[in-house]
Write a protein that holds these residues in place. Structure first.
Motif, PDB file in Angstrom:
ATOM      1  N   ARG A 101       0.795  -1.239  -0.093  1.00  0.00           N
ATOM      2  CA  ARG A 101       0.048  -0.120   0.021  1.00  0.00           C
ATOM      3  C   ARG A 101       0.956   1.285   0.001  1.00  0.00           C
ATOM      4  NH1 ARG A 101      -4.296  -2.012   4.418  1.00  0.00           N
ATOM      5  NH2 ARG A 101      -5.826  -2.772   2.930  1.00  0.00           N
ATOM      6  N   HIS A 102       1.993   1.324   0.799  1.00  0.00           N
ATOM      7  CA  HIS A 102       2.765   2.462   0.770  1.00  0.00           C
ATOM      8  C   HIS A 102       3.286   2.899  -0.432  1.00  0.00           C
ATOM      9  CE1 HIS A 102       5.795  -0.707   0.870  1.00  0.00           C
ATOM     10  NE2 HIS A 102       6.696   0.113   0.966  1.00  0.00           N
ATOM     11  N   LEU A 103       3.463   2.180  -1.678  1.00  0.00           N
ATOM     12  CA  LEU A 103       3.803   2.251  -2.518  1.00  0.00           C
ATOM     13  C   LEU A 103       2.900   2.883  -3.755  1.00  0.00           C
ATOM     14  CD1 LEU A 103       6.234  -0.644  -3.263  1.00  0.00           C
ATOM     15  CD2 LEU A 103       6.929   1.492  -2.571  1.00  0.00           C
ATOM     16  N   VAL A 104       1.491   2.908  -3.406  1.00  0.00           N
ATOM     17  CA  VAL A 104       0.351   3.294  -4.182  1.00  0.00           C
ATOM     18  C   VAL A 104       0.781   4.852  -4.696  1.00  0.00           C
ATOM     19  CG1 VAL A 104      -2.041   3.711  -4.244  1.00  0.00           C
ATOM     20  CG2 VAL A 104      -1.153   1.481  -3.272  1.00  0.00           C
ATOM     21  N   GLU A 105       0.633   5.229  -6.007  1.00  0.00           N
ATOM     22  CA  GLU A 105       0.455   6.557  -6.453  1.00  0.00           C
ATOM     23  C   GLU A 105      -0.807   6.766  -6.970  1.00  0.00           C
ATOM     24  OE1 GLU A 105       3.766   7.023  -8.929  1.00  0.00           O
ATOM     25  OE2 GLU A 105       5.285   6.274  -7.379  1.00  0.00           O
ATOM     26  N   PRO A 106      -1.261   8.161  -6.927  1.00  0.00           N
ATOM     27  CA  PRO A 106      -2.532   8.482  -7.511  1.00  0.00           C
ATOM     28  C   PRO A 106      -2.868   7.777  -8.677  1.00  0.00           C
ATOM     29  CG  PRO A 106      -1.235  10.444  -6.796  1.00  0.00           C
ATOM     30  CD  PRO A 106      -0.344   9.372  -6.653  1.00  0.00           C
ATOM     31  N   GLN A 107      -2.057   7.818  -9.616  1.00  0.00           N
ATOM     32  CA  GLN A 107      -2.485   7.175 -11.087  1.00  0.00           C
ATOM     33  C   GLN A 107      -2.963   5.698 -11.122  1.00  0.00           C
ATOM     34  OE1 GLN A 107       0.720   8.320 -10.465  1.00  0.00           O
ATOM     35  NE2 GLN A 107       2.303   6.733 -11.220  1.00  0.00           N
ATOM     36  N   ASP A 108      -2.357   5.155  -9.853  1.00  0.00           N
ATOM     37  CA  ASP A 108      -2.779   3.693  -9.422  1.00  0.00           C
ATOM     38  C   ASP A 108      -4.061   3.335  -9.219  1.00  0.00           C
ATOM     39  OD1 ASP A 108      -0.023   2.955  -9.943  1.00  0.00           O
ATOM     40  OD2 ASP A 108       0.464   3.321  -7.865  1.00  0.00           O
ATOM     41  N   GLU A 109      -4.774   4.448  -8.837  1.00  0.00           N
ATOM     42  CA  GLU A 109      -6.216   4.350  -8.303  1.00  0.00           C
ATOM     43  C   GLU A 109      -7.020   5.280  -9.446  1.00  0.00           C
ATOM     44  OE1 GLU A 109      -5.805   4.804  -3.434  1.00  0.00           O
ATOM     45  OE2 GLU A 109      -5.601   6.773  -4.609  1.00  0.00           O
ATOM     46  N   ASP A 110      -6.666   5.684 -10.338  1.00  0.00           N
ATOM     47  CA  ASP A 110      -7.417   6.009 -11.443  1.00  0.00           C
ATOM     48  C   ASP A 110      -8.620   5.118 -12.043  1.00  0.00           C
ATOM     49  OD1 ASP A 110      -6.188   8.625 -11.212  1.00  0.00           O
ATOM     50  OD2 ASP A 110      -5.210   8.295 -13.025  1.00  0.00           O
ATOM     51  N   GLY A 111      -9.892   5.519 -11.925  1.00  0.00           N
ATOM     52  CA  GLY A 111     -10.676   4.505 -12.433  1.00  0.00           C
ATOM     53  C   GLY A 111     -11.203   3.492 -11.556  1.00  0.00           C
ATOM     54  N   VAL A 112     -10.570   3.190 -10.395  1.00  0.00           N
ATOM     55  CA  VAL A 112     -10.760   1.841  -9.738  1.00  0.00           C
ATOM     56  C   VAL A 112     -12.010   2.136  -8.714  1.00  0.00           C
ATOM     57  CG1 VAL A 112      -9.991   0.342  -7.899  1.00  0.00           C
ATOM     58  CG2 VAL A 112      -8.336   1.232  -9.751  1.00  0.00           C
ATOM     59  N   ARG A 113     -11.827   3.293  -8.005  1.00  0.00           N
ATOM     60  CA  ARG A 113     -12.871   3.616  -7.054  1.00  0.00           C
ATOM     61  C   ARG A 113     -13.840   4.683  -7.479  1.00  0.00           C
ATOM     62  NH1 ARG A 113      -8.185   3.573  -2.877  1.00  0.00           N
ATOM     63  NH2 ARG A 113      -8.126   1.587  -2.167  1.00  0.00           N
ATOM     64  N   THR A 114     -14.162   4.844  -8.665  1.00  0.00           N
ATOM     65  CA  THR A 114     -14.994   5.635  -9.377  1.00  0.00           C
ATOM     66  C   THR A 114     -16.483   5.430  -8.944  1.00  0.00           C
ATOM     67  OG1 THR A 114     -15.251   4.847 -11.402  1.00  0.00           O
ATOM     68  CG2 THR A 114     -13.698   6.722 -11.006  1.00  0.00           C
ATOM     69  N   HIS A 115     -16.812   4.363  -9.005  1.00  0.00           N
ATOM     70  CA  HIS A 115     -18.066   3.873  -8.586  1.00  0.00           C
ATOM     71  C   HIS A 115     -18.545   4.148  -7.139  1.00  0.00           C
ATOM     72  CE1 HIS A 115     -16.079   0.426  -7.757  1.00  0.00           C
ATOM     73  NE2 HIS A 115     -16.825   0.046  -6.839  1.00  0.00           N
ATOM     74  N   VAL A 116     -17.377   3.999  -6.304  1.00  0.00           N
ATOM     75  CA  VAL A 116     -17.833   4.303  -4.820  1.00  0.00           C
ATOM     76  C   VAL A 116     -17.894   5.578  -4.419  1.00  0.00           C
ATOM     77  CG1 VAL A 116     -16.407   3.892  -2.538  1.00  0.00           C
ATOM     78  CG2 VAL A 116     -16.383   2.102  -4.304  1.00  0.00           C
ATOM     79  N   ARG A 117     -17.157   6.580  -5.269  1.00  0.00           N
ATOM     80  CA  ARG A 117     -17.249   7.877  -5.071  1.00  0.00           C
ATOM     81  C   ARG A 117     -18.538   8.439  -5.557  1.00  0.00           C
ATOM     82  NH1 ARG A 117     -12.101   8.919  -7.793  1.00  0.00           N
ATOM     83  NH2 ARG A 117     -10.786   7.565  -6.503  1.00  0.00           N
ATOM     84  N   GLU A 118     -18.939   7.848  -6.676  1.00  0.00           N
ATOM     85  CA  GLU A 118     -20.003   8.416  -7.302  1.00  0.00           C
ATOM     86  C   GLU A 118     -21.237   8.314  -6.464  1.00  0.00           C
ATOM     87  OE1 GLU A 118     -20.191   6.709 -11.196  1.00  0.00           O
ATOM     88  OE2 GLU A 118     -18.748   7.985 -11.882  1.00  0.00           O
ATOM     89  N   ALA A 119     -21.418   6.899  -5.929  1.00  0.00           N
ATOM     90  CA  ALA A 119     -22.525   6.258  -4.948  1.00  0.00           C
ATOM     91  C   ALA A 119     -22.508   7.289  -3.743  1.00  0.00           C
ATOM     92  CB  ALA A 119     -22.360   4.887  -4.601  1.00  0.00           C
ATOM     93  N   ALA A 120     -21.261   7.764  -3.081  1.00  0.00           N
ATOM     94  CA  ALA A 120     -21.517   8.455  -1.937  1.00  0.00           C
ATOM     95  C   ALA A 120     -21.667  10.064  -2.232  1.00  0.00           C
ATOM     96  CB  ALA A 120     -20.077   8.401  -1.424  1.00  0.00           C
ATOM     97  N   ALA A 121     -21.585  10.519  -3.468  1.00  0.00           N
ATOM     98  CA  ALA A 121     -21.790  11.771  -3.948  1.00  0.00           C
ATOM     99  C   ALA A 121     -23.351  12.141  -3.306  1.00  0.00           C
ATOM    100  CB  ALA A 121     -21.445  12.195  -5.364  1.00  0.00           C
ATOM    101  N   PRO A 122     -23.418  13.475  -2.907  1.00  0.00           N
ATOM    102  CA  PRO A 122     -24.714  14.025  -2.784  1.00  0.00           C
ATOM    103  C   PRO A 122     -25.787  13.950  -4.133  1.00  0.00           C
ATOM    104  CG  PRO A 122     -23.212  15.555  -1.750  1.00  0.00           C
ATOM    105  CD  PRO A 122     -22.453  14.518  -2.461  1.00  0.00           C
ATOM    106  N   GLY A 123     -26.912  13.449  -3.961  1.00  0.00           N
ATOM    107  CA  GLY A 123     -28.014  13.476  -4.985  1.00  0.00           C
ATOM    108  C   GLY A 123     -27.451  12.191  -6.012  1.00  0.00           C
ATOM    109  N   ALA A 124     -26.765  11.451  -5.478  1.00  0.00           N
ATOM    110  CA  ALA A 124     -26.645  10.300  -6.434  1.00  0.00           C
ATOM    111  C   ALA A 124     -27.595   9.031  -6.047  1.00  0.00           C
ATOM    112  CB  ALA A 124     -25.177   9.372  -6.128  1.00  0.00           C
TER     113      ALA A 124
END
Length: 123
Positions: free
Chosen positions: A100-123
């Motif tokens: 985990r300590h080696l994770v960089e922002p580009q490693d997460e691109d597109g992975v957790r978008t569905h979680v963020r969208e579901a948690a967004a207000p009005g989603a």
């Protein structure tokens, strides 16, 4: 559902399989059955990706078979782990998440978008 709870439910169904089909679910059988399921997953993947002979399947059947075989592999893996008292969550933490300590922002691109969208207000 927690992995342990899922494995317990699968154990019950696997016992039904044993009773119904007269298969003794020994340690060897569980591991060999996992191997069989991985082979079936491979076969289903080849069919779904158009790299096996035409079996006359209807559109979508190959994808359905691939999904079903993924479930079979997961179920059998959980049964093996349960039988040998392996805490898969702890093992994944130990084996995989030590990076985990080696994770960089580009490693997460597109992975957790569905979680963020579901948690967004009005989603």
């Amino acid at each position: 559902m927690e992995l342990k709870d899922l494995a317990d439910e699968l154990e019950i169904i696997s016992r039904v399989y044993e009773r119904r089909f007269g298969v003794e679910r020994t340690d060897d059988w569980l591991v060999l059955k996992l191997h069989e399921e991985v082979g079936e997953l491979t076969q289903a993947y080849l069919a779904a990706s158009g790299r096996s002979r035409d079996r006359g399947e209807e559109p979508g059947e190959a994808d359905t078979a691939f999904r079903a075989e993924l479930a079979d592999v997961l179920a059998q893996l959980l049964l093996v782990a349960r039988r040998f008292d392996v805490d898969l969550e702890a093992e994944v933490e130990r084996k995989w998440f030590r990076w985990r300590h080696l994770v960089e922002p580009q490693d997460e691109d597109g992975v957790r978008t569905h979680v963020r969208e579901a948690a967004a207000p009005g989603a």
